[in-house]
Scaffold this motif. Sequence first.
Motif: not given
Length: 153
Positions: A30-36
Amino acid sequence: TRYNQPIRNFPTCVINNAKYQREILHTPPFHPPKSGAAENMIAHVCEVKCMEHVHWALAELLFNDKKVAKATHNMFAYRFHGDDSTLVHDNDDDGEKGSGAKLASLLELSGAENVLVVVSRWYGGQLLGPARFKWIAGVARTGLVQGGFINGD
């Protein structure tokens, strides 16, 4: 260690004993929104019915899975009933302050039993703020649903 994680030690008589092996389910990243760009979270869940199961699964993930071993944080919680029907539960945030308690709360509120949930987080270079707890719990919940430990409703 680099991110203030504790050094883990597990009994070799447990981690080398095939009778304690567990099947570990891994969620998709899972790639969190607004993350690196490198920020990812993955949940790992398995059935546990004794501390030996917990130790074996943690050792398997932290010592034998090179990707998990390199995660910035491997927070976890477990919950099961011991031989005398006593509730056995604990958690660890692995330097991600408060996240272990959030996972433990998720297990309690969802009624999940006989389960270990580990969430691996790879820091992407951008601070996520308090929203990270929502994502950690969400990833853990996905793993618990996929593993059949809780209902997806």
